[in-house]
Write a protein that holds these residues in place. Structure first.
Motif, PDB file in Angstrom:
ATOM      1  N   ASP A  31      -1.972  12.606  11.280  1.00 55.31           N
ATOM      2  CA  ASP A  31      -2.518  12.575   9.915  1.00 55.31           C
ATOM      3  C   ASP A  31      -2.160  11.261   9.224  1.00 55.31           C
ATOM      4  O   ASP A  31      -2.978  10.695   8.488  1.00 55.31           O
ATOM      5  CB  ASP A  31      -1.983  13.756   9.091  1.00 55.31           C
ATOM      6  N   THR A  32      -0.941  10.779   9.453  1.00 60.41           N
ATOM      7  CA  THR A  32      -0.513   9.505   8.863  1.00 60.41           C
ATOM      8  C   THR A  32      -1.389   8.371   9.388  1.00 60.41           C
ATOM      9  O   THR A  32      -1.847   7.515   8.624  1.00 60.41           O
ATOM     10  CB  THR A  32       0.959   9.204   9.215  1.00 60.41           C
ATOM     11  N   GLU A  33      -1.607   8.374  10.699  1.00 59.85           N
ATOM     12  CA  GLU A  33      -2.429   7.327  11.311  1.00 59.85           C
ATOM     13  C   GLU A  33      -3.858   7.384  10.787  1.00 59.85           C
ATOM     14  O   GLU A  33      -4.443   6.345  10.452  1.00 59.85           O
ATOM     15  CB  GLU A  33      -2.411   7.477  12.833  1.00 59.85           C
ATOM     16  N   ASP A  34      -4.428   8.586  10.703  1.00 60.13           N
ATOM     17  CA  ASP A  34      -5.787   8.750  10.179  1.00 60.13           C
ATOM     18  C   ASP A  34      -5.862   8.293   8.724  1.00 60.13           C
ATOM     19  O   ASP A  34      -6.874   7.713   8.297  1.00 60.13           O
ATOM     20  CB  ASP A  34      -6.236  10.206  10.292  1.00 60.13           C
ATOM     21  N   ALA A  35      -4.799   8.560   7.968  1.00 63.80           N
ATOM     22  CA  ALA A  35      -4.753   8.156   6.558  1.00 63.80           C
ATOM     23  C   ALA A  35      -4.759   6.635   6.431  1.00 63.80           C
ATOM     24  O   ALA A  35      -5.427   6.072   5.550  1.00 63.80           O
ATOM     25  CB  ALA A  35      -3.511   8.737   5.881  1.00 63.80           C
ATOM     26  N   ILE A  36      -4.025   5.960   7.309  1.00 62.32           N
ATOM     27  CA  ILE A  36      -3.976   4.487   7.287  1.00 62.32           C
ATOM     28  C   ILE A  36      -5.351   3.899   7.608  1.00 62.32           C
ATOM     29  O   ILE A  36      -5.799   2.956   6.958  1.00 62.32           O
ATOM     30  CB  ILE A  36      -2.917   3.971   8.286  1.00 62.32           C
ATOM     31  N   ILE A  37      -6.020   4.484   8.593  1.00 60.98           N
ATOM     32  CA  ILE A  37      -7.358   4.006   8.964  1.00 60.98           C
ATOM     33  C   ILE A  37      -8.332   4.199   7.803  1.00 60.98           C
ATOM     34  O   ILE A  37      -9.116   3.297   7.466  1.00 60.98           O
ATOM     35  CB  ILE A  37      -7.862   4.735  10.227  1.00 60.98           C
ATOM     36  N   ALA A  38      -8.270   5.377   7.164  1.00 59.94           N
ATOM     37  CA  ALA A  38      -9.137   5.656   6.011  1.00 59.94           C
ATOM     38  C   ALA A  38      -8.814   4.715   4.849  1.00 59.94           C
ATOM     39  O   ALA A  38      -9.713   4.203   4.190  1.00 59.94           O
ATOM     40  CB  ALA A  38      -8.965   7.113   5.573  1.00 59.94           C
ATOM     41  N   TYR A  39      -7.524   4.474   4.637  1.00 62.38           N
ATOM     42  CA  TYR A  39      -7.070   3.576   3.564  1.00 62.38           C
ATOM     43  C   TYR A  39      -7.636   2.172   3.764  1.00 62.38           C
ATOM     44  O   TYR A  39      -8.093   1.529   2.813  1.00 62.38           O
ATOM     45  CB  TYR A  39      -5.543   3.535   3.564  1.00 62.38           C
ATOM     46  N   ASN A  40      -7.632   1.699   4.994  1.00 65.37           N
ATOM     47  CA  ASN A  40      -8.067   0.326   5.279  1.00 65.37           C
ATOM     48  C   ASN A  40      -9.563   0.102   5.067  1.00 65.37           C
ATOM     49  O   ASN A  40      -9.975  -1.000   4.712  1.00 65.37           O
ATOM     50  CB  ASN A  40      -7.693  -0.051   6.713  1.00 65.37           C
ATOM     51  N   ILE A  41     -10.364   1.132   5.290  1.00 61.85           N
ATOM     52  CA  ILE A  41     -11.817   0.939   5.160  1.00 61.85           C
ATOM     53  C   ILE A  41     -12.381   1.508   3.850  1.00 61.85           C
ATOM     54  O   ILE A  41     -13.578   1.380   3.589  1.00 61.85           O
ATOM     55  CB  ILE A  41     -12.573   1.538   6.373  1.00 61.85           C
ATOM     56  N   GLU A  42     -11.509   2.108   3.034  1.00 60.53           N
ATOM     57  CA  GLU A  42     -11.947   2.647   1.739  1.00 60.53           C
ATOM     58  C   GLU A  42     -12.134   1.513   0.735  1.00 60.53           C
ATOM     59  O   GLU A  42     -11.340   0.574   0.680  1.00 60.53           O
ATOM     60  CB  GLU A  42     -10.901   3.647   1.221  1.00 60.53           C
ATOM     61  N   VAL A  43     -13.189   1.592  -0.095  1.00 61.07           N
ATOM     62  CA  VAL A  43     -13.447   0.556  -1.109  1.00 61.07           C
ATOM     63  C   VAL A  43     -13.007   0.997  -2.504  1.00 61.07           C
ATOM     64  O   VAL A  43     -12.745   0.156  -3.369  1.00 61.07           O
ATOM     65  CB  VAL A  43     -14.945   0.162  -1.131  1.00 61.07           C
ATOM     66  N   ASP A  44     -12.910   2.308  -2.716  1.00 63.40           N
ATOM     67  CA  ASP A  44     -12.482   2.833  -4.020  1.00 63.40           C
ATOM     68  C   ASP A  44     -10.962   2.736  -4.141  1.00 63.40           C
ATOM     69  O   ASP A  44     -10.224   3.397  -3.404  1.00 63.40           O
ATOM     70  CB  ASP A  44     -12.943   4.294  -4.156  1.00 63.40           C
ATOM     71  N   GLN A  45     -10.481   1.932  -5.092  1.00 59.26           N
ATOM     72  CA  GLN A  45      -9.049   1.694  -5.219  1.00 59.26           C
ATOM     73  C   GLN A  45      -8.280   2.955  -5.623  1.00 59.26           C
ATOM     74  O   GLN A  45      -7.140   3.161  -5.185  1.00 59.26           O
ATOM     75  CB  GLN A  45      -8.776   0.582  -6.246  1.00 59.26           C
ATOM     76  N   GLN A  46      -8.882   3.791  -6.431  1.00 54.11           N
ATOM     77  CA  GLN A  46      -8.205   5.036  -6.836  1.00 54.11           C
ATOM     78  C   GLN A  46      -7.971   5.954  -5.639  1.00 54.11           C
ATOM     79  O   GLN A  46      -6.900   6.552  -5.499  1.00 54.11           O
ATOM     80  CB  GLN A  46      -9.031   5.769  -7.897  1.00 54.11           C
ATOM     81  N   LEU A  47      -8.972   6.049  -4.777  1.00 54.31           N
ATOM     82  CA  LEU A  47      -8.831   6.872  -3.572  1.00 54.31           C
ATOM     83  C   LEU A  47      -7.807   6.262  -2.610  1.00 54.31           C
ATOM     84  O   LEU A  47      -7.049   6.973  -1.964  1.00 54.31           O
ATOM     85  CB  LEU A  47     -10.178   7.028  -2.872  1.00 54.31           C
ATOM     86  N   ARG A  48      -7.794   4.926  -2.536  1.00 58.39           N
ATOM     87  CA  ARG A  48      -6.796   4.233  -1.708  1.00 58.39           C
ATOM     88  C   ARG A  48      -5.386   4.554  -2.192  1.00 58.39           C
ATOM     89  O   ARG A  48      -4.492   4.859  -1.392  1.00 58.39           O
ATOM     90  CB  ARG A  48      -7.035   2.713  -1.755  1.00 58.39           C
ATOM     91  N   ASN A  49      -5.185   4.481  -3.504  1.00 60.82           N
ATOM     92  CA  ASN A  49      -3.869   4.780  -4.084  1.00 60.82           C
ATOM     93  C   ASN A  49      -3.471   6.232  -3.815  1.00 60.82           C
ATOM     94  O   ASN A  49      -2.309   6.519  -3.499  1.00 60.82           O
ATOM     95  CB  ASN A  49      -3.875   4.528  -5.591  1.00 60.82           C
ATOM     96  N   LYS A  50      -4.453   7.116  -3.923  1.00 63.75           N
ATOM     97  CA  LYS A  50      -4.189   8.552  -3.729  1.00 63.75           C
ATOM     98  C   LYS A  50      -3.717   8.841  -2.304  1.00 63.75           C
ATOM     99  O   LYS A  50      -2.682   9.479  -2.091  1.00 63.75           O
ATOM    100  CB  LYS A  50      -5.458   9.358  -4.035  1.00 63.75           C
TER     101      LYS A  50
END
Length: 256
Positions: free
Chosen positions: A45-64
């Motif tokens: 889950d941590t690894e998947d979260a990092i991958i999602a974080y890297n390709i996300e454009v919405d900063q609020q979602l990245r912070n979350k």
């Protein structure tokens, strides 16, 4: 409608939770002994979260996603590294050192891609290299502040200056060499399966100003943590890079 990477990640998490709850409701045969505790803090889950974080454009979602799924595992990982390898020469508390390392990791976070191996291995290498470098610097500062008890009259100052100049020259060239390998890796490394190994070796070198700190065994261990391969393949890649290094360094020294 396009679903954002982080939103997609949270959907998968919810599905996992539902499945886990359904599994927990099923009757199970009693097991002997105490139930095992899950000690893993850096999970898939941590690894998947990092991958999602890297390709996300919405900063609020990245912070979350960072605050809920990435920050805590990184904090635990840095704490483990500090105590395991006894990086105790920093002037600040262990907690401050952890946050310092996490800030450094955040700079490297966008560089992580799945082809570089497991996220845990990749970032533990990045964190360990940072700690080695800075622990070494703080240790040297402490030594410099220590009272001088005696002066060595046999000290060869000329040799020390020559050695210092050579070391600085090597450090300057090393940055050029790494950049050269990054840009020409496919022409330097013959086999495609060896390219991830070469990138792992170069990644370690990028994060290490004091390359003398690493011995051969330590380097091989760190590469194996990043890419699961046999020692013989690492040796082959290291030898190729060594030949390329010597070739380019000769050219570098002949420059006007």
């Amino acid at each position: 409608m396009i679903i954002s990477p982080v939103s997609e990640f949270y959907k998968k998490i919810e599905i996992k939770k539902i499945k886990a709850a359904e599994e927990a409701m099923k009757p199970k045969a009693p097991k002997r002994g105490r139930p095992r505790k899950n000690k893993l803090y850096f999970t898939q889950d941590t690894e998947d979260a990092i991958i999602a974080y890297n390709i996300e454009v919405d900063q609020q979602l990245r912070n979350k996603v960072f605050n809920e799924y990435i920050h805590k595992p990184l904090l635990k990982m840095t704490e483990s590294l500090v105590h395991r390898y006894k990086f105790y020469h920093f002037d600040t508390s262990t907690k401050d050192v952890q946050y310092e390392v996490i800030s450094f990791i955040l700079e490297k976070l966008p560089k992580y891609t799945q082809d570089k191996g497991r996220a845990f291995s990749y970032f533990s290498i990045v964190a360990k290299n940072y700690l080695i470098q800075n622990n070494y610097k703080h240790y040297n500062r402490k030594k410099a502040k220590a009272p001088v008890l005696a002066i060595d009259n046999q000290r060869d100052v000329v040799r020390e200056l020559v050695k210092k100049d050579y070391r600085e020259e090597v450090q300057d060239f090393f940055k050029i060499f790494i950049e050269h390998c990054d840009n020409n890796i496919e022409s330097i490394i013959k086999y495609k399966r060896d390219i991830p190994i070469a990138f792992a070796v170069l990644e370690i070198f990028k994060n290490c100003e004091n390359i003398e700190t690493y011995n051969k065994k330590a380097l091989y261990i760190m590469v194996r943590e990043m890419v699961k391969v046999k020692t013989q393949y690492i040796t082959r890649v290291v030898n190729i890079l060594k030949i390329e290094y010597k070739r380019l360094f000769k050219i570098y020294q002949k420059r006007e």
